[in-house]
Design a protein around this motif. Structure first.
Motif, PDB file in Angstrom:
ATOM      1  N   SER A  23      43.202  -4.576 -22.976  1.00 44.03           N
ATOM      2  CA  SER A  23      44.325  -5.514 -22.903  1.00 44.03           C
ATOM      3  C   SER A  23      45.444  -4.893 -22.069  1.00 44.03           C
ATOM      4  CB  SER A  23      44.838  -5.843 -24.303  1.00 44.03           C
ATOM      5  OG  SER A  23      45.404  -4.668 -24.901  1.00 44.03           O
ATOM      6  N   LEU A  24      46.300  -5.749 -21.512  1.00 43.38           N
ATOM      7  CA  LEU A  24      47.378  -5.266 -20.645  1.00 43.38           C
ATOM      8  C   LEU A  24      48.253  -4.248 -21.362  1.00 43.38           C
ATOM      9  CD1 LEU A  24      48.698  -5.636 -17.861  1.00 43.38           C
ATOM     10  CD2 LEU A  24      50.120  -7.423 -18.879  1.00 43.38           C
ATOM     11  N   GLN A  25      48.571  -4.528 -22.601  1.00 40.40           N
ATOM     12  CA  GLN A  25      49.445  -3.627 -23.374  1.00 40.40           C
ATOM     13  C   GLN A  25      48.780  -2.275 -23.585  1.00 40.40           C
ATOM     14  OE1 GLN A  25      50.452  -5.218 -27.178  1.00 40.40           O
ATOM     15  NE2 GLN A  25      51.761  -3.494 -27.769  1.00 40.40           N
ATOM     16  N   ASN A  26      47.448  -2.282 -23.941  1.00 39.07           N
ATOM     17  CA  ASN A  26      46.763  -1.026 -24.222  1.00 39.07           C
ATOM     18  C   ASN A  26      46.527  -0.218 -22.947  1.00 39.07           C
ATOM     19  OD1 ASN A  26      45.574   0.619 -26.342  1.00 39.07           O
ATOM     20  ND2 ASN A  26      43.612   0.280 -25.274  1.00 39.07           N
ATOM     21  N   VAL A  27      46.220  -0.931 -21.821  1.00 34.77           N
ATOM     22  CA  VAL A  27      46.021  -0.238 -20.546  1.00 34.77           C
ATOM     23  C   VAL A  27      47.323   0.450 -20.114  1.00 34.77           C
ATOM     24  CG1 VAL A  27      45.563  -0.550 -18.077  1.00 34.77           C
ATOM     25  CG2 VAL A  27      44.128  -1.685 -19.781  1.00 34.77           C
ATOM     26  N   ARG A  28      48.435  -0.292 -20.196  1.00 35.80           N
ATOM     27  CA  ARG A  28      49.735   0.293 -19.820  1.00 35.80           C
ATOM     28  C   ARG A  28      50.023   1.515 -20.674  1.00 35.80           C
ATOM     29  NH1 ARG A  28      52.700  -3.863 -20.367  1.00 35.80           N
ATOM     30  NH2 ARG A  28      53.089  -4.391 -18.187  1.00 35.80           N
ATOM     31  N   LYS A  29      49.735   1.409 -21.968  1.00 35.50           N
ATOM     32  CA  LYS A  29      50.028   2.504 -22.896  1.00 35.50           C
ATOM     33  C   LYS A  29      49.194   3.741 -22.553  1.00 35.50           C
ATOM     34  CE  LYS A  29      49.680   3.573 -27.852  1.00 35.50           C
ATOM     35  NZ  LYS A  29      48.546   4.490 -27.754  1.00 35.50           N
ATOM     36  N   ILE A  30      47.865   3.562 -22.344  1.00 30.17           N
ATOM     37  CA  ILE A  30      46.979   4.699 -22.088  1.00 30.17           C
ATOM     38  C   ILE A  30      47.275   5.326 -20.728  1.00 30.17           C
ATOM     39  CG2 ILE A  30      44.558   5.322 -21.657  1.00 30.17           C
ATOM     40  CD1 ILE A  30      43.764   3.357 -23.837  1.00 30.17           C
ATOM     41  N   VAL A  31      47.508   4.487 -19.717  1.00 34.14           N
ATOM     42  CA  VAL A  31      47.795   5.018 -18.372  1.00 34.14           C
ATOM     43  C   VAL A  31      49.117   5.785 -18.380  1.00 34.14           C
ATOM     44  CG1 VAL A  31      48.353   4.391 -15.989  1.00 34.14           C
ATOM     45  CG2 VAL A  31      46.420   3.314 -17.166  1.00 34.14           C
ATOM     46  N   SER A  32      50.099   5.235 -19.048  1.00 37.37           N
ATOM     47  CA  SER A  32      51.409   5.895 -19.109  1.00 37.37           C
ATOM     48  C   SER A  32      51.311   7.221 -19.845  1.00 37.37           C
ATOM     49  CB  SER A  32      52.420   4.989 -19.805  1.00 37.37           C
ATOM     50  OG  SER A  32      52.584   3.793 -19.074  1.00 37.37           O
ATOM     51  N   GLU A  33      50.565   7.243 -20.955  1.00 39.72           N
ATOM     52  CA  GLU A  33      50.397   8.488 -21.703  1.00 39.72           C
ATOM     53  C   GLU A  33      49.641   9.519 -20.877  1.00 39.72           C
ATOM     54  OE1 GLU A  33      48.441   7.332 -25.244  1.00 39.72           O
ATOM     55  OE2 GLU A  33      50.260   6.623 -26.248  1.00 39.72           O
ATOM     56  N   GLN A  83      43.566   9.981 -14.349  1.00 41.11           N
ATOM     57  CA  GLN A  83      43.481  10.388 -15.750  1.00 41.11           C
ATOM     58  C   GLN A  83      43.508   9.169 -16.673  1.00 41.11           C
ATOM     59  OE1 GLN A  83      42.794  13.386 -16.923  1.00 41.11           O
ATOM     60  NE2 GLN A  83      42.599  13.979 -14.757  1.00 41.11           N
ATOM     61  N   GLY A  84      44.299   8.174 -16.268  1.00 39.21           N
ATOM     62  CA  GLY A  84      44.316   6.947 -17.049  1.00 39.21           C
ATOM     63  C   GLY A  84      42.964   6.256 -17.021  1.00 39.21           C
ATOM     64  N   TYR A  85      42.347   6.202 -15.823  1.00 39.29           N
ATOM     65  CA  TYR A  85      41.009   5.627 -15.700  1.00 39.29           C
ATOM     66  C   TYR A  85      40.022   6.358 -16.623  1.00 39.29           C
ATOM     67  CZ  TYR A  85      41.444   2.283 -11.870  1.00 39.29           C
ATOM     68  OH  TYR A  85      41.740   1.188 -11.116  1.00 39.29           O
TER      69      TYR A  85
END
Length: 618
Positions: free
Chosen positions: A386-396, A409-411
């Motif tokens: 989901s957009l929210q989870n992708v943004r969260k994981i990529v940002s982290e 690293q996000g990928y």
């Protein structure tokens, strides 16, 4: 021994053997039908018609219980065996084999005791017969069945249904086409009211199977006689009527010997002005000889059908013996060979299930074709990407310094998190196939007829097979998890090399795109990341959908086919004789079944041999 004595003696021996094996009055239809095919004589009459006295006169012994009301409350199957002159008379009961009774007063007591064992001390009746054999030089070879006396009303202590119950029991004997009916009627009553004649007329309207016996001739009113009946004018039968003079109550009270009673009976007819001209065809001795002669003629006529039935029964019994299996050898080598043969029989059936010769193996394909794809489709990638989870994981994954071009690293974190979801369907496929294999083991054990003889070995093989399946399952789980981990450990480079090219299409220095288009942290950017990861995961899913079944088949199905019992074989080879014998400990019920089959088979073969050995020349 005359041909007649050989024939009747043969039938008696077969009936006696059937009785010893419990093949009379029930049991398997094939066995009880042999008894039904053998001729016998059923004694039928109303209560107090003189049935017991007729039987005692034929036997020449006082051995039946006496009293008022209903005395015979269970059928008495009486088999008479003529012995050589000078031999001692004795009796044997079917329920007390190997005990000889020489005191016939004890025979009478045992009949009463055995009757009460089933019916109690009430006036109830039971269809369960008592079997009694009498060996004497004073009898002819004959089988007689004494049945409860027919009655019209129930007395105190009896159920209202007793009248119908007795008639039903009597009919169950006299309706058989091989049953000769000995219809007892007292001479001091109107023959038109005779219960025995009424019943005989219903079941044998032609009269071919009925012998009429008139008792109590000496008790008729003075000036009257029974000549109209005895000479067939009142009621004609196909066979001549026979008159009997039983012992008087005074003779019974004085315990007058039956041999003396027979002599008195002969004297009565010889000196009677009414029956003197019929004296040679009257009396209990003549009745016994008449029945014996008729029985011999019936046996002659029935021999072909009896032989056919015996041969059919032998074939059925031999087939059943093959089905039950032969007795097990006692030496350890033979026992080990037997165990290995049984294991191979089970293994053969199990492989037939897997390979399609028997149903069940197709369920494994169902796991791969239906359950696994359905489980892969249900994985929660929509939530994970989901957009929210992708943004969260990529940002982290970026940490304090955002990525410059593509968030590698996000990928990787998104892909690794997605790939972890494949563990569940992979393990579920292993478990589903394991369940199918266990079920096929259970079915194969049940379908292996040879193993049914040995419940201990049956459970031991089942346990060994299931233990092997557990080992195969563990190895299979490790393998499919490795497949998933392999996808995580090295991502397909060619797929990701396309990503920079796709990014460059967004804009270039000579023709800059609008700021909202090239914004790396915009929603569109994260959607593209999610789409790219989803495409990669779909590619991996398709790969695992093909590789997981291969791993499962290789680790579980193939192993089960090739070496399901290999470990068991190594262990069984180390066992000693006692341990092997314990594994071949048969089901007691099956052992008893085989023993009974063997006894019956021996009986039928002996009967066939005896029939073949008898000369049928008249």
């Amino acid at each position: 021994m005359t041909t007649m004595e050989s024939l009747i003696g043969l039938v008696n021996r077969i009936q006696r053997a059937c009785t010893a094996l419990g093949d009379y009055g029930g049991g398997e239809q094939a066995f009880s039908s042999l008894w039904d095919a053998l001729p016998s004589v059923a004694v039928v009459g109303g209560q107090s018609s003189g049935k017991s006295s007729v039987l005692e006169s034929i036997v020449g012994r006082d051995f039946l219980p006496r009293g008022s009301g209903i005395v015979t409350r269970r059928p008495l199957v009486l088999q008479l065996h003529k012995t050589e002159e000078g031999q001692q008379e004795y009796a044997e009961f079917g329920h007390m084999q190997r005990r000889r009774f020489t005191d016939f007063a004890l025979v009478r007591k045992e009949i009463s005791d055995e009757t009460e064992r089933i019916t109690g001390k009430t006036k109830q009746i039971s269809p369960v017969p008592i079997h009694l054999s009498i060996y004497s030089p004073n009898v002819v070879n004959l089988t007689l069945i004494d049945l409860p006396g027919l009655t019209k009303v129930a007395v105190e202590g009896q159920p209202e249904s007793i009248v119908q119950d007795i008639e039903t029991m009597v009919r169950s004997y006299v309706e058989k086409p091989n049953c000769i009916i000995l219809a007892i009627s007292p001479a001091n009553q109107d023959i038109a009211t005779s219960d025995a004649i009424k019943l005989a007329r219903e079941v044998d309207p032609s009269g071919d199977r009925t012998f009429g016996v008139l008792t109590k001739l000496d008790l008729m009113d003075k000036g009257t006689n029974a000549l109209d009946v005895l000479e067939g004018r009142s009621y004609r039968l196909q066979h001549p009527w026979v008159g009997i003079v039983n012992r008087s109550q005074s003779d019974i009270n004085k315990n007058v010997d039956m041999i003396i009673a027979r002599r008195k009976e002969r004297e009565y007819f010889a000196t009677s002005p009414d029956y003197g001209h019929l004296a040679s065809k009257m009396g209990s001795e003549y009745l016994a000889k008449l029945l014996s002669r008729h029985l011999e003629s019936v046996i002659r006529a029935r021999i072909p059908s009896i032989t056919s039935l015996i041969n059919k029964s032998i074939d059925e019994l031999e087939s059943e013996m093959d089905h039950l299996g032969r007795p097990i050898a006692v030496d350890a080598g033979a026992q080990l060979y037997t165990i290995l043969e049984l294991c191979r029989a089970f293994d053969r059936i199990f492989k037939e299930h897997l390979e399609g010769g028997r149903p069940g193996g197709d369920r494994i394909y169902g796991v791969f074709d239906n359950q696994l794809p359905a489980a892969l489709r249900k994985l929660p990638f929509d939530r994970h990407l989901s957009l929210q989870n992708v943004r969260k994981i990529v940002s982290e994954a970026d940490g304090y310094q955002p990525h410059l071009i593509a968030p590698e690293q996000g990928y990787r974190r998104l892909i690794e998190g997605s790939l972890n979801y494949f563990r569940g369907p992979a393990e579920a496929s292993v478990d589903a196939v394991h369940f199918v294999l266990k079920e096929l083991v259970r079915k194969s054990i049940g379908e292996c007829q040879e193993l049914k003889r040995f419940p201990t070995l049956q459970s031991t093989i089942a346990g060994a097979a299931n233990e092997a399946l557990e080992r195969f399952r563990e190895e299979s789980k490790k393998t499919v998890i490795r497949l998933v981990d392999m996808e995580s450990s090295y991502l397909t480079v060619d797929f990701f090399r396309k990503l920079p090219q796709e990014v460059e299409k967004v804009g270039n220095p000579g023709n800059p795109a609008p700021a909202n288009t090239i914004d790396r942290i915009s929603d569109g950017h994260f959607r593209r990341i999610a789409s790219n990861v989803s495409s990669y995961i779909n590619m991996v899913s398709e790969t695992l959908r093909n590789s997981i079944p291969k791993a499962v088949v290789y680790c579980q199905v193939k192993e089960a086919k090739q070496c399901l019992l290999n470990y068991f074989y190594t262990q069984i080879g180390k066992k000693e004789g006692k341990q092997l014998a314990d594994l071949l400990d048969e089901d007691p019920a099956l052992m008893e079944r085989r023993l009974q089959c063997a006894k019956r088979l021996e009986l039928y073969k002996k009967a066939r041999d005896e029939i073949d050995s008898v000369s049928w020349v008249r």
